[in-house]
Design a protein around this motif. Structure first.
Motif, PDB file in Angstrom:
ATOM      1  N   LEU A  40      51.520 104.204  63.573  1.00 38.92           N
ATOM      2  CA  LEU A  40      50.589 103.110  63.292  1.00 38.92           C
ATOM      3  C   LEU A  40      50.915 102.489  61.939  1.00 38.92           C
ATOM      4  O   LEU A  40      50.959 101.264  61.798  1.00 38.92           O
ATOM      5  CB  LEU A  40      49.142 103.620  63.315  1.00 38.92           C
ATOM      6  CG  LEU A  40      48.082 102.584  62.942  1.00 38.92           C
ATOM      7  CD1 LEU A  40      48.170 101.356  63.828  1.00 38.92           C
ATOM      8  CD2 LEU A  40      46.687 103.181  63.026  1.00 38.92           C
ATOM      9  N   ASN A  75      53.884 100.279  62.179  1.00 40.92           N
ATOM     10  CA  ASN A  75      53.563  99.018  62.843  1.00 40.92           C
ATOM     11  C   ASN A  75      52.773  98.075  61.941  1.00 40.92           C
ATOM     12  O   ASN A  75      53.000  96.863  61.942  1.00 40.92           O
ATOM     13  CB  ASN A  75      52.761  99.280  64.126  1.00 40.92           C
ATOM     14  CG  ASN A  75      53.657  99.457  65.322  1.00 40.92           C
ATOM     15  OD1 ASN A  75      54.155  98.483  65.869  1.00 40.92           O
ATOM     16  ND2 ASN A  75      53.895 100.693  65.716  1.00 40.92           N
ATOM     17  N   VAL A 122      54.050  93.155  69.367  1.00 38.87           N
ATOM     18  CA  VAL A 122      52.601  93.025  69.510  1.00 38.87           C
ATOM     19  C   VAL A 122      52.070  94.166  70.380  1.00 38.87           C
ATOM     20  O   VAL A 122      51.069  94.807  70.042  1.00 38.87           O
ATOM     21  CB  VAL A 122      52.232  91.656  70.123  1.00 38.87           C
ATOM     22  CG1 VAL A 122      50.743  91.570  70.396  1.00 38.87           C
ATOM     23  CG2 VAL A 122      52.658  90.530  69.197  1.00 38.87           C
ATOM     24  N   VAL A 123      52.756  94.447  71.466  1.00 43.65           N
ATOM     25  CA  VAL A 123      52.351  95.542  72.354  1.00 43.65           C
ATOM     26  C   VAL A 123      52.402  96.862  71.577  1.00 43.65           C
ATOM     27  O   VAL A 123      51.488  97.683  71.648  1.00 43.65           O
ATOM     28  CB  VAL A 123      53.277  95.594  73.592  1.00 43.65           C
ATOM     29  CG1 VAL A 123      53.011  96.847  74.405  1.00 43.65           C
ATOM     30  CG2 VAL A 123      53.080  94.358  74.447  1.00 43.65           C
ATOM     31  N   SER A 124      53.464  97.042  70.812  1.00 44.85           N
ATOM     32  CA  SER A 124      53.643  98.262  70.041  1.00 44.85           C
ATOM     33  C   SER A 124      52.507  98.457  69.027  1.00 44.85           C
ATOM     34  O   SER A 124      51.937  99.547  68.905  1.00 44.85           O
ATOM     35  CB  SER A 124      54.997  98.198  69.330  1.00 44.85           C
ATOM     36  OG  SER A 124      55.071  99.128  68.302  1.00 44.85           O
ATOM     37  N   LEU A 125      52.132  97.377  68.328  1.00 44.81           N
ATOM     38  CA  LEU A 125      51.031  97.451  67.360  1.00 44.81           C
ATOM     39  C   LEU A 125      49.723  97.781  68.059  1.00 44.81           C
ATOM     40  O   LEU A 125      48.970  98.656  67.628  1.00 44.81           O
ATOM     41  CB  LEU A 125      50.920  96.114  66.612  1.00 44.81           C
ATOM     42  CG  LEU A 125      49.707  95.936  65.696  1.00 44.81           C
ATOM     43  CD1 LEU A 125      49.733  96.958  64.558  1.00 44.81           C
ATOM     44  CD2 LEU A 125      49.654  94.527  65.111  1.00 44.81           C
ATOM     45  N   SER A 126      49.468  97.082  69.151  1.00 44.01           N
ATOM     46  CA  SER A 126      48.227  97.278  69.890  1.00 44.01           C
ATOM     47  C   SER A 126      48.110  98.723  70.388  1.00 44.01           C
ATOM     48  O   SER A 126      47.051  99.345  70.298  1.00 44.01           O
ATOM     49  CB  SER A 126      48.190  96.292  71.052  1.00 44.01           C
ATOM     50  OG  SER A 126      47.191  96.638  71.964  1.00 44.01           O
ATOM     51  N   GLN A 127      49.220  99.260  70.882  1.00 40.55           N
ATOM     52  CA  GLN A 127      49.186 100.632  71.413  1.00 40.55           C
ATOM     53  C   GLN A 127      49.098 101.669  70.300  1.00 40.55           C
ATOM     54  O   GLN A 127      48.438 102.698  70.452  1.00 40.55           O
ATOM     55  CB  GLN A 127      50.421 100.880  72.273  1.00 40.55           C
ATOM     56  CG  GLN A 127      50.277 100.239  73.650  1.00 40.55           C
ATOM     57  CD  GLN A 127      51.531 100.369  74.491  1.00 40.55           C
ATOM     58  OE1 GLN A 127      52.584 100.759  73.978  1.00 40.55           O
ATOM     59  NE2 GLN A 127      51.421 100.034  75.768  1.00 40.55           N
ATOM     60  N   ALA A 128      49.756 101.388  69.174  1.00 40.98           N
ATOM     61  CA  ALA A 128      49.710 102.324  68.046  1.00 40.98           C
ATOM     62  C   ALA A 128      48.277 102.511  67.572  1.00 40.98           C
ATOM     63  O   ALA A 128      47.857 103.617  67.206  1.00 40.98           O
ATOM     64  CB  ALA A 128      50.590 101.811  66.908  1.00 40.98           C
ATOM     65  N   ILE A 129      47.504 101.421  67.596  1.00 37.84           N
ATOM     66  CA  ILE A 129      46.107 101.475  67.161  1.00 37.84           C
ATOM     67  C   ILE A 129      45.288 102.349  68.096  1.00 37.84           C
ATOM     68  O   ILE A 129      44.529 103.214  67.670  1.00 37.84           O
ATOM     69  CB  ILE A 129      45.525 100.036  67.072  1.00 37.84           C
ATOM     70  CG1 ILE A 129      46.135  99.313  65.868  1.00 37.84           C
ATOM     71  CG2 ILE A 129      44.012 100.059  66.983  1.00 37.84           C
ATOM     72  CD1 ILE A 129      45.857  97.827  65.830  1.00 37.84           C
ATOM     73  N   LEU A 130      45.473 102.134  69.393  1.00 36.57           N
ATOM     74  CA  LEU A 130      44.734 102.926  70.382  1.00 36.57           C
ATOM     75  C   LEU A 130      45.134 104.392  70.305  1.00 36.57           C
ATOM     76  O   LEU A 130      44.279 105.292  70.333  1.00 36.57           O
ATOM     77  CB  LEU A 130      45.054 102.428  71.783  1.00 36.57           C
ATOM     78  CG  LEU A 130      44.041 101.537  72.459  1.00 36.57           C
ATOM     79  CD1 LEU A 130      44.405 101.397  73.924  1.00 36.57           C
ATOM     80  CD2 LEU A 130      42.634 102.082  72.324  1.00 36.57           C
ATOM     81  N   SER A 131      46.432 104.609  70.196  1.00 35.41           N
ATOM     82  CA  SER A 131      46.973 105.945  70.324  1.00 35.41           C
ATOM     83  C   SER A 131      46.551 106.845  69.166  1.00 35.41           C
ATOM     84  O   SER A 131      46.292 108.033  69.335  1.00 35.41           O
ATOM     85  CB  SER A 131      48.489 105.845  70.461  1.00 35.41           C
ATOM     86  OG  SER A 131      49.138 106.872  69.812  1.00 35.41           O
ATOM     87  N   VAL A 132      46.459 106.267  67.970  1.00 36.38           N
ATOM     88  CA  VAL A 132      46.052 107.068  66.815  1.00 36.38           C
ATOM     89  C   VAL A 132      44.631 107.604  67.042  1.00 36.38           C
ATOM     90  O   VAL A 132      44.305 108.738  66.697  1.00 36.38           O
ATOM     91  CB  VAL A 132      46.167 106.228  65.510  1.00 36.38           C
ATOM     92  CG1 VAL A 132      44.918 105.453  65.207  1.00 36.38           C
ATOM     93  CG2 VAL A 132      46.539 107.113  64.348  1.00 36.38           C
ATOM     94  N   LYS A 133      43.802 106.773  67.655  1.00 28.98           N
ATOM     95  CA  LYS A 133      42.418 107.182  67.906  1.00 28.98           C
ATOM     96  C   LYS A 133      42.352 108.222  69.028  1.00 28.98           C
ATOM     97  O   LYS A 133      41.514 109.113  69.014  1.00 28.98           O
ATOM     98  CB  LYS A 133      41.607 105.942  68.284  1.00 28.98           C
ATOM     99  CG  LYS A 133      40.109 106.134  68.292  1.00 28.98           C
ATOM    100  CD  LYS A 133      39.558 106.321  66.909  1.00 28.98           C
ATOM    101  CE  LYS A 133      38.075 106.683  66.951  1.00 28.98           C
ATOM    102  NZ  LYS A 133      37.548 106.972  65.616  1.00 28.98           N
ATOM    103  N   GLU A 134      43.257 108.090  69.989  1.00 26.74           N
ATOM    104  CA  GLU A 134      43.216 109.004  71.130  1.00 26.74           C
ATOM    105  C   GLU A 134      43.829 110.362  70.817  1.00 26.74           C
ATOM    106  O   GLU A 134      43.348 111.392  71.283  1.00 26.74           O
ATOM    107  CB  GLU A 134      43.961 108.372  72.324  1.00 26.74           C
ATOM    108  CG  GLU A 134      43.068 107.447  73.140  1.00 26.74           C
ATOM    109  CD  GLU A 134      43.865 106.523  74.049  1.00 26.74           C
ATOM    110  OE1 GLU A 134      45.100 106.635  74.090  1.00 26.74           O
ATOM    111  OE2 GLU A 134      43.222 105.676  74.715  1.00 26.74           O
ATOM    112  N   LYS A 135      44.895 110.371  70.017  1.00 26.20           N
ATOM    113  CA  LYS A 135      45.642 111.610  69.831  1.00 26.20           C
ATOM    114  C   LYS A 135      45.157 112.473  68.684  1.00 26.20           C
ATOM    115  O   LYS A 135      45.305 113.689  68.716  1.00 26.20           O
ATOM    116  CB  LYS A 135      47.132 111.278  69.609  1.00 26.20           C
ATOM    117  CG  LYS A 135      47.820 110.818  70.876  1.00 26.20           C
ATOM    118  CD  LYS A 135      49.322 110.933  70.783  1.00 26.20           C
ATOM    119  CE  LYS A 135      49.971 110.374  72.040  1.00 26.20           C
ATOM    120  NZ  LYS A 135      51.201 109.652  71.742  1.00 26.20           N
ATOM    121  N   ILE A 136      44.605 111.822  67.651  1.00 26.32           N
ATOM    122  CA  ILE A 136      44.306 112.611  66.451  1.00 26.32           C
ATOM    123  C   ILE A 136      42.898 113.196  66.490  1.00 26.32           C
ATOM    124  O   ILE A 136      41.928 112.483  66.709  1.00 26.32           O
ATOM    125  CB  ILE A 136      44.558 111.777  65.185  1.00 26.32           C
ATOM    126  CG1 ILE A 136      46.064 111.553  65.054  1.00 26.32           C
ATOM    127  CG2 ILE A 136      44.006 112.467  63.948  1.00 26.32           C
ATOM    128  CD1 ILE A 136      46.518 110.923  63.782  1.00 26.32           C
TER     129      ILE A 136
END
Lengths: 197, 197
Positions: A9, A12, B39-53
């Protein structure tokens, strides 16, 4: 050193302008603490802006429809075109509430240093619009710098044969500013451009 | 005034710290111009940090696993616990490469102004860890301000009966700084904390 998804993140976020390593890290930790709904909303807003927004087929302003809000607005004066470098410049002009014509977005400015010639920005499209719609005036509102000026001069020469008035936005002192802090170049332009009161 | 999806992105960006209206707008226009993949990468990085951590079940540091990298690292000294307010503070301490103990993340500091009592942060969990693992030293590295100090004093009193040394990180002048610009409070602390050379 940090968790992979967090590192990713931060990486990015650092691609964005004005975001250095410290801000990227601060934003990432903030996103971690945000409610899930807000995170989903932010993530989707980013995707959606890219998916929904296209360019107006007439003036190349950004738009969710074929024609932008100005080109499709019947009350705007189609005989005056204000030329800007980027879509965001339009908002600055709209905020003055002093302009009721339409726009043309070049997508940049002529720059000999960066090897951007007139063919790389939408100058040909401007010329075609001027011809097609018998425009009265073209206001060149490119940025007040060397590239913007070069672009203005190019447009002015190009449109000379089309019986259209080409004007350039004025240089001078910013309103509410202080003479003491004016740079000499701006001050000189302000003197040159003096008007009778 | 602007396109709905653009307005929505700007609204979402403005919720982030350090992002005012101008920066939000600048970032949004930048995202518009970014390649789709980024843009897709940024959008997913934001979601993923919340989901994984999630939080480490031992020290409450952020972690993608049950135990964080420090609690699961057999080479770290389990007899020393460094207490911090937030997970991000751990990185600052790790960067010194001078600490080989483990951590405890309080999730805040005691603040009478903001009505945050000791029961609202993870002080009880710290006490339990100290008891359970016969810890030798607790280094309180909460922020160098009133709330951080209050928290340090509270922890010190609380752990008095547990036969553990409680220390506080030192106040003083920042390295590479200039005496001329030191504020009087820091200067006073620096004098108080002087050491024999």
């Amino acid at each position: 050193m940090r968790e992979k998804s967090l590192e990713n993140l931060i990486k990015n976020l650092r691609r964005l302008p004005t975001i250095g390593p410290k801000t990227a890290s601060r934003l990432a930790f903030h996103i971690l603490k945000m409610p899930k709904d807000d995170v989903v909303s932010l993530s989707q807003a980013i995707l959606s802006v890219k998916e929904k927004i296209k360019f107006c087929r007439e003036c190349f302003n950004i738009s969710e429809d074929e024609l932008c809000r100005f080109c499709s607005d019947e009350t705007r004066d189609r005989k005056i075109i204000c030329v800007v470098e980027e879509p965001k410049d339009i908002f600055v002009i709209e905020e003055t509430q002093k302009y009721s014509g339409i726009y043309h977005v070049l997508g940049g400015a002529i720059s000999y240093l960066e090897d951007i010639g007139p063919e790389k920005i939408r100058i040909k499209e401007l010329e075609e619009r001027v011809k097609r719609n018998s425009v009265h005036e073209v206001i060149v509102a490119t940025n007040p710098n060397m590239e913007g000026d070069a672009t203005a001069i190019y447009i002015s020469k190009l449109l000379k044969s089309h019986n259209v008035r080409v004007t350039r936005i004025a240089y001078g002192l910013p309103v509410g500013g202080d003479l003491e802090f004016a740079d000499p170049v701006t001050m000189a332009r302000s003197l040159e451009g003096r008007v009778v009161v």
